[in-house]
Design a protein around this motif. Structure first.
Motif, PDB file in Angstrom:
ATOM      1  N   GLN A 121       0.838  -1.201   0.000  1.00  0.00           N
ATOM      2  CA  GLN A 121       0.000   0.000   0.000  1.00  0.00           C
ATOM      3  C   GLN A 121       0.877   1.256   0.000  1.00  0.00           C
ATOM      4  O   GLN A 121       0.621   2.208  -0.750  1.00  0.00           O
ATOM      5  N   ARG A 122       1.905   1.255   0.830  1.00  0.00           N
ATOM      6  CA  ARG A 122       2.809   2.407   0.904  1.00  0.00           C
ATOM      7  C   ARG A 122       3.506   2.649  -0.431  1.00  0.00           C
ATOM      8  O   ARG A 122       3.584   3.786  -0.905  1.00  0.00           O
ATOM      9  N   ALA A 123       3.983   1.566  -1.054  1.00  0.00           N
ATOM     10  CA  ALA A 123       4.679   1.706  -2.339  1.00  0.00           C
ATOM     11  C   ALA A 123       3.748   2.251  -3.417  1.00  0.00           C
ATOM     12  O   ALA A 123       4.137   3.106  -4.231  1.00  0.00           O
ATOM     13  N   THR A 124       2.506   1.771  -3.423  1.00  0.00           N
ATOM     14  CA  THR A 124       1.536   2.261  -4.418  1.00  0.00           C
ATOM     15  C   THR A 124       1.254   3.742  -4.225  1.00  0.00           C
ATOM     16  O   THR A 124       1.222   4.515  -5.187  1.00  0.00           O
ATOM     17  N   MET A 125       1.041   4.148  -2.966  1.00  0.00           N
ATOM     18  CA  MET A 125       0.733   5.558  -2.689  1.00  0.00           C
ATOM     19  C   MET A 125       1.917   6.449  -3.040  1.00  0.00           C
ATOM     20  O   MET A 125       1.744   7.541  -3.594  1.00  0.00           O
ATOM     21  N   GLU A 126       3.132   5.994  -2.726  1.00  0.00           N
ATOM     22  CA  GLU A 126       4.317   6.780  -3.061  1.00  0.00           C
ATOM     23  C   GLU A 126       4.448   6.940  -4.573  1.00  0.00           C
ATOM     24  O   GLU A 126       4.806   8.014  -5.068  1.00  0.00           O
ATOM     25  N   THR A 127       4.145   5.875  -5.304  1.00  0.00           N
ATOM     26  CA  THR A 127       4.228   5.944  -6.767  1.00  0.00           C
ATOM     27  C   THR A 127       3.180   6.903  -7.320  1.00  0.00           C
ATOM     28  O   THR A 127       3.476   7.712  -8.218  1.00  0.00           O
ATOM     29  N   LEU A 128       1.960   6.832  -6.799  1.00  0.00           N
ATOM     30  CA  LEU A 128       0.912   7.756  -7.235  1.00  0.00           C
ATOM     31  C   LEU A 128       1.318   9.205  -6.983  1.00  0.00           C
ATOM     32  O   LEU A 128       1.186  10.072  -7.859  1.00  0.00           O
ATOM     33  N   LEU A 129       1.828   9.481  -5.783  1.00  0.00           N
ATOM     34  CA  LEU A 129       2.249  10.845  -5.450  1.00  0.00           C
ATOM     35  C   LEU A 129       3.402  11.278  -6.339  1.00  0.00           C
ATOM     36  O   LEU A 129       3.500  12.448  -6.725  1.00  0.00           O
ATOM     37  N   GLY A 130       4.291  10.342  -6.655  1.00  0.00           N
ATOM     38  CA  GLY A 130       5.408  10.662  -7.545  1.00  0.00           C
ATOM     39  C   GLY A 130       4.937  11.082  -8.927  1.00  0.00           C
ATOM     40  O   GLY A 130       5.601  11.874  -9.602  1.00  0.00           O
ATOM     41  N   PHE A 131       3.808  10.550  -9.360  1.00  0.00           N
ATOM     42  CA  PHE A 131       3.235  10.926 -10.656  1.00  0.00           C
ATOM     43  C   PHE A 131       2.353  12.171 -10.553  1.00  0.00           C
ATOM     44  O   PHE A 131       1.736  12.584 -11.544  1.00  0.00           O
ATOM     45  N   GLY A 132       2.260  12.757  -9.365  1.00  0.00           N
ATOM     46  CA  GLY A 132       1.444  13.950  -9.194  1.00  0.00           C
ATOM     47  C   GLY A 132      -0.031  13.676  -9.023  1.00  0.00           C
ATOM     48  O   GLY A 132      -0.864  14.582  -9.162  1.00  0.00           O
ATOM     49  N   VAL A 133      -0.378  12.433  -8.697  1.00  0.00           N
ATOM     50  CA  VAL A 133      -1.780  12.037  -8.542  1.00  0.00           C
ATOM     51  C   VAL A 133      -2.252  12.363  -7.123  1.00  0.00           C
ATOM     52  O   VAL A 133      -1.486  12.290  -6.166  1.00  0.00           O
ATOM     53  N   VAL A 134      -3.526  12.712  -6.983  1.00  0.00           N
ATOM     54  CA  VAL A 134      -4.153  12.843  -5.667  1.00  0.00           C
ATOM     55  C   VAL A 134      -4.901  11.543  -5.379  1.00  0.00           C
ATOM     56  O   VAL A 134      -5.935  11.266  -5.992  1.00  0.00           O
ATOM     57  N   PRO A 135      -4.386  10.704  -4.461  1.00  0.00           N
ATOM     58  CA  PRO A 135      -5.098   9.463  -4.128  1.00  0.00           C
ATOM     59  C   PRO A 135      -6.376   9.774  -3.335  1.00  0.00           C
ATOM     60  O   PRO A 135      -6.359  10.582  -2.412  1.00  0.00           O
ATOM     61  N   ILE A 136      -7.452   9.110  -3.711  1.00  0.00           N
ATOM     62  CA  ILE A 136      -8.719   9.197  -2.980  1.00  0.00           C
ATOM     63  C   ILE A 136      -8.872   7.872  -2.232  1.00  0.00           C
ATOM     64  O   ILE A 136      -9.130   6.836  -2.843  1.00  0.00           O
ATOM     65  N   VAL A 137      -8.693   7.911  -0.931  1.00  0.00           N
ATOM     66  CA  VAL A 137      -8.661   6.691  -0.127  1.00  0.00           C
ATOM     67  C   VAL A 137      -9.999   6.514   0.594  1.00  0.00           C
ATOM     68  O   VAL A 137     -10.568   7.468   1.117  1.00  0.00           O
ATOM     69  N   ASN A 138     -10.478   5.295   0.626  1.00  0.00           N
ATOM     70  CA  ASN A 138     -11.682   4.973   1.392  1.00  0.00           C
ATOM     71  C   ASN A 138     -11.579   3.534   1.859  1.00  0.00           C
ATOM     72  O   ASN A 138     -10.828   2.732   1.287  1.00  0.00           O
ATOM     73  N   GLU A 139     -12.286   3.223   2.914  1.00  0.00           N
ATOM     74  CA  GLU A 139     -12.342   1.832   3.350  1.00  0.00           C
ATOM     75  C   GLU A 139     -13.143   1.027   2.336  1.00  0.00           C
ATOM     76  O   GLU A 139     -14.136   1.513   1.778  1.00  0.00           O
ATOM     77  N   ASN A 140     -12.692  -0.199   2.071  1.00  0.00           N
ATOM     78  CA  ASN A 140     -13.381  -1.036   1.099  1.00  0.00           C
ATOM     79  C   ASN A 140     -14.607  -1.665   1.752  1.00  0.00           C
ATOM     80  O   ASN A 140     -14.614  -2.825   2.150  1.00  0.00           O
ATOM     81  N   ASP A 141     -15.672  -0.869   1.842  1.00  0.00           N
ATOM     82  CA  ASP A 141     -16.876  -1.297   2.547  1.00  0.00           C
ATOM     83  C   ASP A 141     -17.624  -2.406   1.822  1.00  0.00           C
ATOM     84  O   ASP A 141     -18.536  -3.012   2.386  1.00  0.00           O
ATOM     85  N   THR A 142     -17.256  -2.693   0.577  1.00  0.00           N
ATOM     86  CA  THR A 142     -17.942  -3.775  -0.141  1.00  0.00           C
ATOM     87  C   THR A 142     -17.537  -5.144   0.394  1.00  0.00           C
ATOM     88  O   THR A 142     -18.262  -6.120   0.221  1.00  0.00           O
ATOM     89  N   VAL A 143     -16.377  -5.237   1.048  1.00  0.00           N
ATOM     90  CA  VAL A 143     -15.921  -6.527   1.576  1.00  0.00           C
ATOM     91  C   VAL A 143     -15.664  -6.476   3.079  1.00  0.00           C
ATOM     92  O   VAL A 143     -15.576  -7.512   3.734  1.00  0.00           O
ATOM     93  N   ALA A 144     -15.515  -5.284   3.660  1.00  0.00           N
ATOM     94  CA  ALA A 144     -15.156  -5.174   5.071  1.00  0.00           C
ATOM     95  C   ALA A 144     -16.325  -5.575   5.964  1.00  0.00           C
ATOM     96  O   ALA A 144     -17.469  -5.221   5.719  1.00  0.00           O
ATOM     97  N   THR A 145     -16.021  -6.336   6.998  1.00  0.00           N
ATOM     98  CA  THR A 145     -16.992  -6.648   8.039  1.00  0.00           C
ATOM     99  C   THR A 145     -16.454  -6.056   9.343  1.00  0.00           C
ATOM    100  O   THR A 145     -15.350  -5.530   9.394  1.00  0.00           O
ATOM    101  N   ASP A 146     -17.237  -6.146  10.400  1.00  0.00           N
ATOM    102  CA  ASP A 146     -16.826  -5.530  11.660  1.00  0.00           C
ATOM    103  C   ASP A 146     -15.477  -6.038  12.136  1.00  0.00           C
ATOM    104  O   ASP A 146     -14.727  -5.324  12.784  1.00  0.00           O
ATOM    105  N   GLU A 147     -15.152  -7.300  11.809  1.00  0.00           N
ATOM    106  CA  GLU A 147     -13.902  -7.871  12.286  1.00  0.00           C
ATOM    107  C   GLU A 147     -12.690  -7.339  11.524  1.00  0.00           C
ATOM    108  O   GLU A 147     -11.568  -7.414  12.023  1.00  0.00           O
ATOM    109  N   ILE A 148     -12.882  -6.830  10.322  1.00  0.00           N
ATOM    110  CA  ILE A 148     -11.734  -6.420   9.507  1.00  0.00           C
ATOM    111  C   ILE A 148     -11.894  -4.987   8.998  1.00  0.00           C
ATOM    112  O   ILE A 148     -11.468  -4.658   7.902  1.00  0.00           O
TER     113      ILE A 148
END
Length: 368
Positions: A121-148
Motif C-alpha cells: 500500500q505504501r509503495a503504491t501511494m508513493e508511486t501515485l504521489l510521484g506521478f502527481g496524482v491525488v489518491p482518494i482513499v476509502n475503506e473497502n466497505d464492499t468486503v469489510a466486516t466488523d472484524e476487519i
C-alpha cells in the motif's frame, strides 16, 4: 502552532455529512467543487495531497432508494459498491478542471495489520504521489466486516498519514475544534487552539456523539490524533461544512491543532530501528557507499542473505566485514532474496519467474 501553508505532505479526511446533505440526501456538488479549488491551490505550491473520503454508502443508499435507518451488512456493502463508483467520478470531475489526476485506493484494516500488504500500500501511494496524482482513499466497505474494518475514517485517515509519512492531517468535522465539553450542551465550553499532549484530562473531555451520517465522535478524533502525532504528524480538527474549508483554515479559521515534536521520517526510522530483525543481508562496498548517500538497496549490491524472513519483515544490513550498518523492511522473502542476489533489476524477473520490485529495501523503509 502548525500552519497549513507549511505542509509538505497533507492528508485531508472528509466525512459523509460534508458530501451528502443529511436532511435531503442530496450530493453537495458546490461544496466539493470549492474544496477541489483549495486542493489545487495547495498542490500548486508543491504539497502532496491525499484525500480520505467517506460517502460511498451514503451516496449508494440514495441511488438504491434504501432507507436512512441502519442497514443490514449486505445492504451496506451493496450501497458501498454502487456509491463508490459515483464518489470516485465526482472527485475526478471536481479536480480534473484544475489539471489534477485522481486515483482510487480502497483499503481494509488488514492492509495495515499485515506488514507485506502495508508495504505494498505504501509503495503504491508513493508511486501515485510521484506521478502527481491525488489518491482518494476509502475503506473497502464492499468486503469489510466488523472484524476487519477500521470502523471510522478518522482512524483510517491517521493510519494513512502514518503510511505515507505525512507531516499534517486535517479532519474536516461538524465542529470547529476540540472543546472542554460538548458546545451544543454546555455554553461555557471552551475550545482549545493547541494541544501539545493528550493527557487523561483531555481524554475525559471527549464525547461520543457523532453526526447523523458519520460514525466517529470526538473520542475517535483523539485516537486519530494520538496515532498521527506519535508518527510525527500534526493534526487539526476544524469545521468543514462551509465552502473552501481548507482555504478558511489557512486564513485562520477556528481549529484545534495537535502538535508533534517529531519529524515523520525520523519517527518512522526510529520505529524500524526498534524492530527485531528476522534475517540479514550482506552488501558489497559499492552498495554500502550508496546506502551512506541515502539510496535504496538494490539486489545487485547484495552478496549474501540469511534467515527465513518474509516480505515486509525487518532484516539487518551488514557490510563485508560483518559490521551492521542498519536494518530495513525487505520487499522480498529470504528465499527470493537468495535467488536474486547480485542480479541487476532487469535480471530478477527471469530468476524469479515473475516481475518484482526494483529495490530490495527502499530507503524510506531503512534505518542506518
Amino acid at each position: 502552532m502548525a500552519s497549513l501553508s507549511a505542509a509538505q505532505r497533507l492528508v485531508v479526511k472528509i466525512g459523509s455529512a460534508l458530501l451528502v446533505d443529511k436532511e435531503t440526501g442530496a450530493f453537495r456538488g458546490a461544496w466539493m467543487r470549492s474544496i477541489a479549488q483549495d486542493i489545487a491551490a495547495i498542490r500548486a505550491r508543491g504539497t502532496d495531497v491525499i484525500l480520505v473520503s467517506s460517502g460511498s454508502i451514503a451516496l449508494g443508499r440514495g441511488i438504491l432508494g434504501l432507507p436512512r435507518t441502519a442497514l443490514p451488512l449486505e445492504q451496506s456493502q451493496a450501497a458501498a459498491s454502487v456509491g463508490q463508483i459515483r464518489l470516485a467520478r465526482e472527485w475526478e470531475d471536481a479536480l480534473a478542471p484544475h489539471g489534477v489526476v485522481t486515483g482510487q485506493v480502497l483499503v481494509t484494516l488488514e492492509d495495515s495489520a499485515d506488514r507485506r500488504r502495508y508495504l505494498n500500500q505504501r509503495a503504491t501511494m508513493e508511486t501515485l504521489l510521484g506521478f502527481g496524482v491525488v489518491p482518494i482513499v476509502n475503506e473497502n466497505d464492499t468486503v469489510a466486516t466488523d472484524e476487519i474494518r477500521y470502523g471510522d475514517n478518522d482512524r483510517l485517515a491517521a493510519q494513512v498519514a502514518v503510511t505515507v509519512g505525512a507531516d499534517q492531517l486535517v479532519l474536516l468535522s461538524d465542529v470547529d475544534g476540540f472543546y472542554t465539553a460538548n458546545p451544543a450542551q454546555d455554553p461555557a465550553a471552551r475550545r482549545y487552539d493547541v494541544i501539545d499532549e493528550i493527557t487523561p484530562e483531555i481524554e475525559a473531555m471527549a464525547g461520543d456523539a457523532g453526526s447523523g451520517l458519520s460514525k466517529g465522535g470526538m473520542k475517535t478524533k483523539l485516537l486519530a490524533a494520538r496515532t498521527a502525532t506519535a508518527a510525527g504528524c500534526a493534526m487539526a480538527i476544524t469545521e468543514g461544512s462551509g465552502l473552501h474549508p481548507l482555504a478558511a483554515l489557512e486564513a485562520g479559521a477556528n481549529a484545534t491543532w495537535f502538535t508533534s515534536r517529531l519529524d515523520p521520517h525520523a519517527a518512522r526510522k526510529r520505529w524500524i530501528a526498534a524492530m527485531k530483525p528476522c534475517g540479514a543481508v550482506t552488501v558489497d562496498g559499492g552498495a554500502a557507499k550508496a546506502l551512506g548517500e541515502g539510496r535504496s538497496l538494490l539486489p545487485v549490491g547484495v552478496t549474501h542473505a540469511e534467515g527465513a524472513f518474509g516480505r515486509g519483515d525487518p532484516v539487518a544490513i551488514r557490510d563485508a566485514r560483518g559490521i551492521t550498518l542498519g536494518q530495513g523492511l525487505s520487499r522480498y522473502t529470504g528465499d527470493e532474496t537468495r535467488r536474486i542476489t547480485g542480479l541487476h533489476s532487469w535480471e530478477t524477473e527471469e530468476a524469479l519467474g515473475y516481475s518484482g520490485r526494483a529495490v530490495l529495501i527502499h530507503r524510506d523503509d531503512m534505518a542506518l
